[in-house]
Design a protein around this motif. Structure first.
Motif, PDB file in Angstrom:
ATOM      1  N   SER A  23       0.699  -1.153  -0.174  1.00 19.30           N
ATOM      2  CA  SER A  23      -0.081   0.005  -0.121  1.00 19.30           C
ATOM      3  C   SER A  23       1.047   1.185   0.145  1.00 19.30           C
ATOM      4  CB  SER A  23      -0.971   0.022   1.152  1.00 19.30           C
ATOM      5  OG  SER A  23      -1.811  -1.332   1.108  1.00 19.30           O
ATOM      6  N   SER A  24       2.040   1.223   0.229  1.00 18.93           N
ATOM      7  CA  SER A  24       2.904   2.338   0.261  1.00 18.93           C
ATOM      8  C   SER A  24       2.939   3.031  -1.203  1.00 18.93           C
ATOM      9  CB  SER A  24       4.378   1.948   0.370  1.00 18.93           C
ATOM     10  OG  SER A  24       5.555   2.877  -0.246  1.00 18.93           O
ATOM     11  N   PRO A  25       2.980   4.251  -1.664  1.00 16.57           N
ATOM     12  CA  PRO A  25       2.665   5.092  -2.875  1.00 16.57           C
ATOM     13  C   PRO A  25       4.149   4.511  -3.611  1.00 16.57           C
ATOM     14  CG  PRO A  25       3.193   6.692  -1.243  1.00 16.57           C
ATOM     15  CD  PRO A  25       2.836   5.543  -0.400  1.00 16.57           C
ATOM     16  N   TRP A  26       5.042   4.209  -3.366  1.00 19.47           N
ATOM     17  CA  TRP A  26       6.079   3.803  -4.086  1.00 19.47           C
ATOM     18  C   TRP A  26       6.153   2.429  -4.334  1.00 19.47           C
ATOM     19  CZ3 TRP A  26       7.116   7.462  -6.619  1.00 19.47           C
ATOM     20  CH2 TRP A  26       7.433   8.945  -6.173  1.00 19.47           C
ATOM     21  N   ASN A  27       5.247   1.435  -3.847  1.00 20.55           N
ATOM     22  CA  ASN A  27       5.065   0.124  -4.142  1.00 20.55           C
ATOM     23  C   ASN A  27       3.893  -0.326  -5.055  1.00 20.55           C
ATOM     24  OD1 ASN A  27       7.474  -0.303  -2.651  1.00 20.55           O
ATOM     25  ND2 ASN A  27       6.420  -0.882  -0.814  1.00 20.55           N
ATOM     26  N   ASN A  28       3.249   0.828  -5.288  1.00 16.17           N
ATOM     27  CA  ASN A  28       1.986   0.586  -6.447  1.00 16.17           C
ATOM     28  C   ASN A  28       1.903   1.641  -7.342  1.00 16.17           C
ATOM     29  OD1 ASN A  28       0.076   2.431  -5.277  1.00 16.17           O
ATOM     30  ND2 ASN A  28       0.583   1.253  -3.513  1.00 16.17           N
ATOM     31  N   ALA A  29       1.081   1.567  -8.371  1.00 16.97           N
ATOM     32  CA  ALA A  29       0.962   2.518  -9.583  1.00 16.97           C
ATOM     33  C   ALA A  29       0.130   3.812  -8.939  1.00 16.97           C
ATOM     34  CB  ALA A  29       0.298   1.802 -10.557  1.00 16.97           C
ATOM     35  N   GLY A  30      -0.834   3.609  -8.027  1.00 20.26           N
ATOM     36  CA  GLY A  30      -1.464   4.740  -7.603  1.00 20.26           C
ATOM     37  C   GLY A  30      -2.739   4.965  -8.320  1.00 20.26           C
ATOM     38  N   THR A  31      -2.986   4.142  -9.271  1.00 20.79           N
ATOM     39  CA  THR A  31      -4.045   4.358 -10.143  1.00 20.79           C
ATOM     40  C   THR A  31      -5.471   3.922  -9.425  1.00 20.79           C
ATOM     41  OG1 THR A  31      -2.581   3.690 -12.105  1.00 20.79           O
ATOM     42  CG2 THR A  31      -4.909   3.708 -12.570  1.00 20.79           C
ATOM     43  N   GLY A  32      -6.271   4.749  -9.515  1.00 20.64           N
ATOM     44  CA  GLY A  32      -7.701   4.420  -9.039  1.00 20.64           C
ATOM     45  C   GLY A  32      -8.323   3.619 -10.114  1.00 20.64           C
ATOM     46  N   HIS A  33      -7.819   2.504 -10.322  1.00 20.58           N
ATOM     47  CA  HIS A  33      -8.280   1.378 -11.246  1.00 20.58           C
ATOM     48  C   HIS A  33      -9.865   1.304 -11.582  1.00 20.58           C
ATOM     49  CE1 HIS A  33      -4.338  -0.003 -12.384  1.00 20.58           C
ATOM     50  NE2 HIS A  33      -3.857  -0.333 -11.305  1.00 20.58           N
ATOM     51  N   ALA A  34     -10.190   1.951 -12.632  1.00 22.17           N
ATOM     52  CA  ALA A  34     -11.757   1.975 -12.909  1.00 22.17           C
ATOM     53  C   ALA A  34     -11.962   1.595 -14.489  1.00 22.17           C
ATOM     54  CB  ALA A  34     -12.288   3.318 -12.711  1.00 22.17           C
ATOM     55  N   GLY A  35     -10.886   0.863 -14.972  1.00 25.61           N
ATOM     56  CA  GLY A  35     -11.234   0.319 -16.290  1.00 25.61           C
ATOM     57  C   GLY A  35     -11.222   1.240 -17.583  1.00 25.61           C
TER      58      GLY A  35
ATOM     59  N   ALA B 254      -2.958   7.640 -31.442  1.00 26.57           N
ATOM     60  CA  ALA B 254      -4.388   7.610 -30.874  1.00 26.57           C
ATOM     61  C   ALA B 254      -4.333   7.672 -29.261  1.00 26.57           C
ATOM     62  CB  ALA B 254      -5.619   6.730 -31.590  1.00 26.57           C
ATOM     63  N   LEU B 255      -5.071   8.663 -28.762  1.00 27.25           N
ATOM     64  CA  LEU B 255      -5.444   8.518 -27.116  1.00 27.25           C
ATOM     65  C   LEU B 255      -6.852   8.222 -27.008  1.00 27.25           C
ATOM     66  CD1 LEU B 255      -3.567  12.099 -26.335  1.00 27.25           C
ATOM     67  CD2 LEU B 255      -2.535   9.636 -26.169  1.00 27.25           C
ATOM     68  N   HIS B 256      -7.117   7.525 -25.862  1.00 20.39           N
ATOM     69  CA  HIS B 256      -8.460   7.339 -25.345  1.00 20.39           C
ATOM     70  C   HIS B 256      -8.668   8.080 -24.300  1.00 20.39           C
ATOM     71  CE1 HIS B 256     -11.990   4.724 -23.715  1.00 20.39           C
ATOM     72  NE2 HIS B 256     -12.250   5.974 -24.307  1.00 20.39           N
ATOM     73  N   TRP B 257      -8.984   9.110 -24.121  1.00 22.77           N
ATOM     74  CA  TRP B 257      -9.034   9.945 -23.056  1.00 22.77           C
ATOM     75  C   TRP B 257     -10.189  10.116 -21.868  1.00 22.77           C
ATOM     76  CZ3 TRP B 257      -4.757  13.775 -22.542  1.00 22.77           C
ATOM     77  CH2 TRP B 257      -4.851  14.478 -21.354  1.00 22.77           C
ATOM     78  N   ALA B 258     -10.021   9.812 -20.701  1.00 23.54           N
ATOM     79  CA  ALA B 258     -11.125   9.758 -19.792  1.00 23.54           C
ATOM     80  C   ALA B 258     -10.614  10.712 -18.370  1.00 23.54           C
ATOM     81  CB  ALA B 258     -11.089   8.384 -19.034  1.00 23.54           C
ATOM     82  N   ALA B 259     -11.246  12.045 -18.662  1.00 25.27           N
ATOM     83  CA  ALA B 259     -10.996  13.127 -17.711  1.00 25.27           C
ATOM     84  C   ALA B 259     -11.315  12.790 -16.351  1.00 25.27           C
ATOM     85  CB  ALA B 259     -11.812  14.225 -18.159  1.00 25.27           C
ATOM     86  N   GLU B 260     -11.969  11.717 -16.193  1.00 28.81           N
ATOM     87  CA  GLU B 260     -12.636  11.548 -14.483  1.00 28.81           C
ATOM     88  C   GLU B 260     -11.721  10.564 -13.991  1.00 28.81           C
ATOM     89  OE1 GLU B 260     -15.011   8.750 -17.211  1.00 28.81           O
ATOM     90  OE2 GLU B 260     -14.245  10.807 -17.253  1.00 28.81           O
ATOM     91  N   GLY B 261     -10.582  10.335 -14.380  1.00 28.70           N
ATOM     92  CA  GLY B 261      -9.645   9.520 -13.402  1.00 28.70           C
ATOM     93  C   GLY B 261      -8.795   9.801 -12.378  1.00 28.70           C
ATOM     94  N   THR B 262      -8.254   9.049 -11.338  1.00 22.42           N
ATOM     95  CA  THR B 262      -7.985   9.477 -10.325  1.00 22.42           C
ATOM     96  C   THR B 262      -6.376   8.962 -10.020  1.00 22.42           C
ATOM     97  OG1 THR B 262      -9.032   7.813  -9.317  1.00 22.42           O
ATOM     98  CG2 THR B 262     -10.056  10.055  -9.312  1.00 22.42           C
ATOM     99  N   ASP B 263      -5.615   9.813  -9.185  1.00 24.26           N
ATOM    100  CA  ASP B 263      -4.357   9.086  -8.761  1.00 24.26           C
ATOM    101  C   ASP B 263      -4.599   8.975  -6.999  1.00 24.26           C
ATOM    102  OD1 ASP B 263      -1.324   8.703  -8.459  1.00 24.26           O
ATOM    103  OD2 ASP B 263      -1.572  10.494  -7.312  1.00 24.26           O
ATOM    104  N   VAL B 264      -4.182   7.816  -6.412  1.00 24.01           N
ATOM    105  CA  VAL B 264      -4.374   7.771  -5.363  1.00 24.01           C
ATOM    106  C   VAL B 264      -3.243   7.374  -4.494  1.00 24.01           C
ATOM    107  CG1 VAL B 264      -5.972   6.174  -3.568  1.00 24.01           C
ATOM    108  CG2 VAL B 264      -6.693   6.763  -6.086  1.00 24.01           C
ATOM    109  N   ASP B 265      -3.058   7.976  -3.163  1.00 27.14           N
ATOM    110  CA  ASP B 265      -2.010   7.562  -2.439  1.00 27.14           C
ATOM    111  C   ASP B 265      -2.473   6.544  -1.284  1.00 27.14           C
ATOM    112  OD1 ASP B 265      -0.169   7.232  -0.456  1.00 27.14           O
ATOM    113  OD2 ASP B 265       0.510   9.437  -0.502  1.00 27.14           O
ATOM    114  N   PHE B 266      -2.605   5.477  -1.667  1.00 25.43           N
ATOM    115  CA  PHE B 266      -3.200   4.353  -0.812  1.00 25.43           C
ATOM    116  C   PHE B 266      -2.276   4.099   0.603  1.00 25.43           C
ATOM    117  CE2 PHE B 266      -4.479   2.636  -4.948  1.00 25.43           C
ATOM    118  CZ  PHE B 266      -6.017   2.820  -4.488  1.00 25.43           C
ATOM    119  N   GLY B 267      -1.237   4.655   0.588  1.00 27.95           N
ATOM    120  CA  GLY B 267      -0.310   4.818   1.897  1.00 27.95           C
ATOM    121  C   GLY B 267      -1.103   5.624   2.849  1.00 27.95           C
ATOM    122  N   ALA B 268      -1.169   7.024   2.282  1.00 25.44           N
ATOM    123  CA  ALA B 268      -1.928   7.956   3.201  1.00 25.44           C
ATOM    124  C   ALA B 268      -3.416   7.780   3.616  1.00 25.44           C
ATOM    125  CB  ALA B 268      -1.792   9.328   2.564  1.00 25.44           C
ATOM    126  N   LEU B 269      -4.050   7.099   2.726  1.00 24.05           N
ATOM    127  CA  LEU B 269      -5.564   6.730   2.844  1.00 24.05           C
ATOM    128  C   LEU B 269      -5.362   5.582   4.139  1.00 24.05           C
ATOM    129  CD1 LEU B 269      -8.491   6.154   2.347  1.00 24.05           C
ATOM    130  CD2 LEU B 269      -7.856   4.750   0.393  1.00 24.05           C
TER     131      LEU B 269
END
Length: 493
Positions: free
Chosen positions: A51-63, A172-187
């Motif tokens: 869960s450390s921010p440096w041990n995962n990608a920090g992506t709020g995985h939403a497909g 090409a880019l598929h752009w999803a503006a509603e994405g998130t970056d998450v610090d799961f360690g801080a959470l």
């Protein structure tokens, strides 16, 4: 061992101080404020492993950007998994909003609005991305995404990636503006802090060495890693949220449900840079196409990250391999996990996964120039000296018994529990942390079936869409999305 140590009792034991135990602890503390809860962590800090921010990608995985969730099958794009992952993240996002509103979380800064983007080049892949966008756009959860094929628009949105790029090849880019970056360690630290403020006992620097079933629950043997002192806890319920250590601990418990399961550890490394000019010119998480043979979590991506109030660019992962099940684990972890009941599963995977094994061997052979060369596919102007290499965490992927193949390797998150609901654990690492809330709700439903119905009113306050598919409920989706966006301060999304 003293009598006091031998007779200590607690209602719930949580093993591991990462996002899963932190989430379950917060849920239980809200549902049953009078229960005694003890959290046990082998390291000296919370969220210091996966869960450390440096041990995962920090992506709020939403497909939104992970192309492995939208495979091409017989000429069509299958969006089933992308929708399922998005639905799970919507549940997690709602709980976070509730937790902020109700003082469980004191700072929403652990989550930031960062667009999620799929990136391809070459005519064939551009065609795939176009059909992917069309397939997803018909679903409510992905309706706001865009396809970008114009080079000028590419450069406007991603100037860091556009610099020195030859646009003669289709992109090409598929752009999803509603994405998130998450610090799961801080959470995780905030959730655990809430629990401790309301009576949870946290034992850091302690490890669980054995689990023994009793008529009324479990006896948990604990060792203080600093002093060597051993203690016993008697618990009515045990949750094993110990990352890679979950499989060995569940094996020690002797529950039949873990038989046949094995684990395959995969590590990772990332390049990172904190140059403010770079982060200002790359305000997105951009995922590429997984390389042939790469596991789903092996798709290279160039991400804007926020860690401890500072912005970074992070690129990777470059896969690594070690028999350790944890970053701070032991080289004996893998061999000690092999039992008579799972050896066929291990052998079956060894025979069928030669492509993955060859991929990992190739990754281990990468030199520093090789890693930067891969980065330049995303950012052609990247300079070696601007980037440093950092090691990420270990992920133990699930190997499940299969009657035909002996065993299959699955890149999933799997909840295991015994028949009487007194112990549960989590195996696997993908999509992992982003599904913490639905995974822990599954634990509650499985293991506390006699109480779950009485908990539903409170759970529906925490997750208003509980039991519904938001992709089929436009009004409800709009309501909870707007609420979460406001409370989590994600108006930029």
């Amino acid at each position: 061992m003293s009598d006091l140590a031998a007779t200590a009792r607690t209602d719930v034991v949580l093993v591991g101080a990462g996002i899963m135990s932190a989430t379950l602890g917060a849920l239980l503390r809200r549902l049953e404020p009078d229960w005694s809860i003890t959290l046990i962590e082998r390291l000296d800090a919370a969220a210091a492993e996966s869960s450390s921010p440096w041990n995962n990608a920090g992506t709020g995985h939403a497909g939104l950007c992970e192309m492995n969730y939208t495979p091409e099958q017989d000429g069509s794009i299958d969006i089933t998994k992308a929708v399922a992952v998005n639905e799970q993240f919507q549940v997690t996002r709602q709980f976070w909003a509730y937790a902020v509103e109700n003082g469980i979380l004191t700072d929403p800064g652990f989550v930031n609005a960062v667009p999620h983007v799929s990136f391809v080049h070459g005519a064939e892949r551009v065609d795939y991305l176009r059909r992917r966008q069309q397939a997803l756009a018909g679903n409510l959860l992905f309706a706001g995404t865009e396809l970008i094929t114009d080079s000028d628009e590419f450069a406007r949105r991603l100037p860091f990636m556009a610099a020195k790029r030859d646009f003669s090849e289709p992109i090409a880019l598929h752009w999803a503006a509603e994405g998130t970056d998450v610090d799961f360690g801080a959470l995780s630290r905030q959730l655990i802090g809430f629990g401790v403020r309301h009576g949870t006992t946290a034992l850091f620097g302690h490890e669980v060495t054995n689990l023994t079933r009793q008529s009324d629950g479990w006896t948990v043997l604990i060792r203080n890693r600093r002093t060597g002192e051993k203690r016993r806890l008697k618990a009515r319920f045990v949750f094993v949220g110990a990352g890679g250590d979950a499989l060995p601990l569940l094996q020690k418990s002797g529950i039949k449900e873990v038989r046949g399961f094995a684990g395959f550890p995969i590590g990772g490394r990332f390049l990172r840079a904190d140059n403010p000019a770079f982060t200002a010119a790359h305000q997105a998480k951009v995922y590429g196409v997984p390389a042939p043979g790469a596991p789903p979590l092996g798709a290279l991506h160039l991400d804007l990250r926020f860690v401890n109030g500072k912005s970074w660019l992070v690129f990777g992962p470059y896969a690594g391999w070690s028999p350790k099940f944890l970053k701070h684990g032991h080289f004996s972890d893998l061999p000690r996990s092999i039992k008579l009941n799972n050896v066929l599963s291990m052998l079956g995977v060894g025979i069928t996964q030669m492509t993955l094994i060859n991929y990992l061997i190739g990754q281990l052979r990468l030199s520093a120039p090789d890693r930067v060369h891969a980065l330049r596919e995303f950012a052609p102007g990247a300079v070696d000296s601007d980037w440093e290499l950092t090691a990420a965490g270990q992920r133990v992927q699930v190997i499940r018994r299969d009657p035909r193949k002996g065993g299959v390797l699955e890149f999933v998150t799997t909840v295991l529990s015994d028949a009487d609901g007194t112990i549960a654990g989590l195996l696997g690492g993908s999509p992992g942390a982003s599904t913490a809330v639905p995974a822990m709700l599954e634990v509650l439903q499985r293991c506390f079936a006699d109480r779950y119905r009485s908990w539903l009113p409170t759970l529906k306050e925490m997750v208003p869409s509980l039991g519904a598919e938001l992709s089929r409920e436009p009004a409800l989706y709009d309501e909870v999305w707007s609420w979460g966006t406001k409370v989590l301060q994600l108006e930029g999304s």
